[in-house]
Design a protein around this motif. Structure first.
Motif, mmCIF file in Angstrom:
data_model
loop_
_atom_site.group_PDB
_atom_site.id
_atom_site.type_symbol
_atom_site.label_atom_id
_atom_site.label_comp_id
_atom_site.label_asym_id
_atom_site.label_seq_id
_atom_site.Cartn_x
_atom_site.Cartn_y
_atom_site.Cartn_z
ATOM 1 N N VAL A 29 -1.795 8.985 9.697
ATOM 2 C CA VAL A 29 -1.412 7.521 9.428
ATOM 3 C C VAL A 29 -1.519 6.727 10.703
ATOM 4 C CG1 VAL A 29 0.369 5.819 8.859
ATOM 5 C CG2 VAL A 29 0.141 7.947 7.683
ATOM 6 N N LEU A 79 1.734 14.201 9.423
ATOM 7 C CA LEU A 79 1.410 13.022 8.622
ATOM 8 C C LEU A 79 1.215 11.741 9.473
ATOM 9 C CD1 LEU A 79 1.459 12.257 5.733
ATOM 10 C CD2 LEU A 79 4.033 11.866 5.932
ATOM 11 N N LEU A 99 1.593 2.938 3.671
ATOM 12 C CA LEU A 99 1.291 3.172 5.033
ATOM 13 C C LEU A 99 2.273 2.746 6.080
ATOM 14 C CD1 LEU A 99 -2.435 2.644 5.766
ATOM 15 C CD2 LEU A 99 -1.240 4.848 5.795
ATOM 16 N N VAL A 124 -5.230 10.741 3.809
ATOM 17 C CA VAL A 124 -4.033 11.407 4.437
ATOM 18 C C VAL A 124 -3.893 12.874 3.971
ATOM 19 C CG1 VAL A 124 -1.420 11.280 3.942
ATOM 20 C CG2 VAL A 124 -2.692 9.206 4.445
#
Length: 204
Positions: free
Chosen positions: A98, A94, A2, A177
């Motif tokens: 996150v 993405l 992460l 994710v």
């Protein structure tokens, strides 16, 4: 994992903000400010709302250096940026997921109730882009383009309730994710949007 994706997403957000600043003919200082606001504004707003101090970029000042460096690099490489549209879109997708997970974790660590945890993730994921568009005098894209905030909400819900039912943390992160990223990419490719409210009558 992460943390690595977080830094990559910060760079990507800073660079896209620098391009937005360039379209508004801002000077180099304006470019750097817009980059920092976009990349770090969501986390700053979240921490302010929750009373979570020090702020992320105060605890880690290198984030400011990274944002400004990415912004200045964008100025130098601006002529090549048009060819990198899809990589930036994918990194943004993405990063959205996150940032959302990280925002949820901050609220969870503070013992906040579920709804606040989800809102914390949402704020972390979308507020930077809203601030960028407001400073550029545009209607925020999150309010009028393909599904964006909805993806953050779904990711936050899946992550929060996944923890509650006891899914293994690493497996849960990967799953959220993948789902969030796939939803955002599908929204871009297939132009999936929330229904719009259109009212053009003058009531005066």
């Amino acid at each position: 994992m992460l943390q690595i994706i977080f830094y990559v997403a910060v760079v990507a957000e800073a660079m896209t903000a620098a391009l937005a600043a360039g379209r508004r003919k801002m000077d180099w200082f304006g470019v750097c400010v817009l980059a920092c606001v976009t990349a770090l504004g969501g986390g700053t707003m979240r921490d302010t709302f929750l009373g979570h101090y020090p702020l992320t970029w105060v605890a880690d000042p290198w984030l400011l250096v990274i944002c400004c460096g990415a912004a200045l690099l964008t100025i130098a490489l601006a002529r090549f940026m048009a060819a990198l549209r899809w990589p930036f879109l994918l990194l943004d997708a993405l990063g959205l997921v996150v940032f959302t997970i990280i925002g949820c974790n901050v609220a969870l660590e503070m013992g906040q109730p579920t709804i606040i945890v989800i809102v914390s993730g949402l704020v972390t994921g979308i507020v930077g882009g809203i601030l960028r568009d407001v400073l550029c005098n545009d209607v925020p894209l999150v309010f009028s383009s393909e599904l964006y905030a909805t993806v953050a909400i779904i990711a936050g819900v899946l992550y929060t309730y996944g923890l509650q039912v006891g899914i293994v943390h690493d497996v849960l992160i990967v799953g959220v994710v993948l789902v969030g990223f796939a939803l955002r990419v599908a929204a871009i490719v297939f132009k999936l949007e929330m229904p719009k409210f259109v009212y053009d009558k003058d009531i005066r």
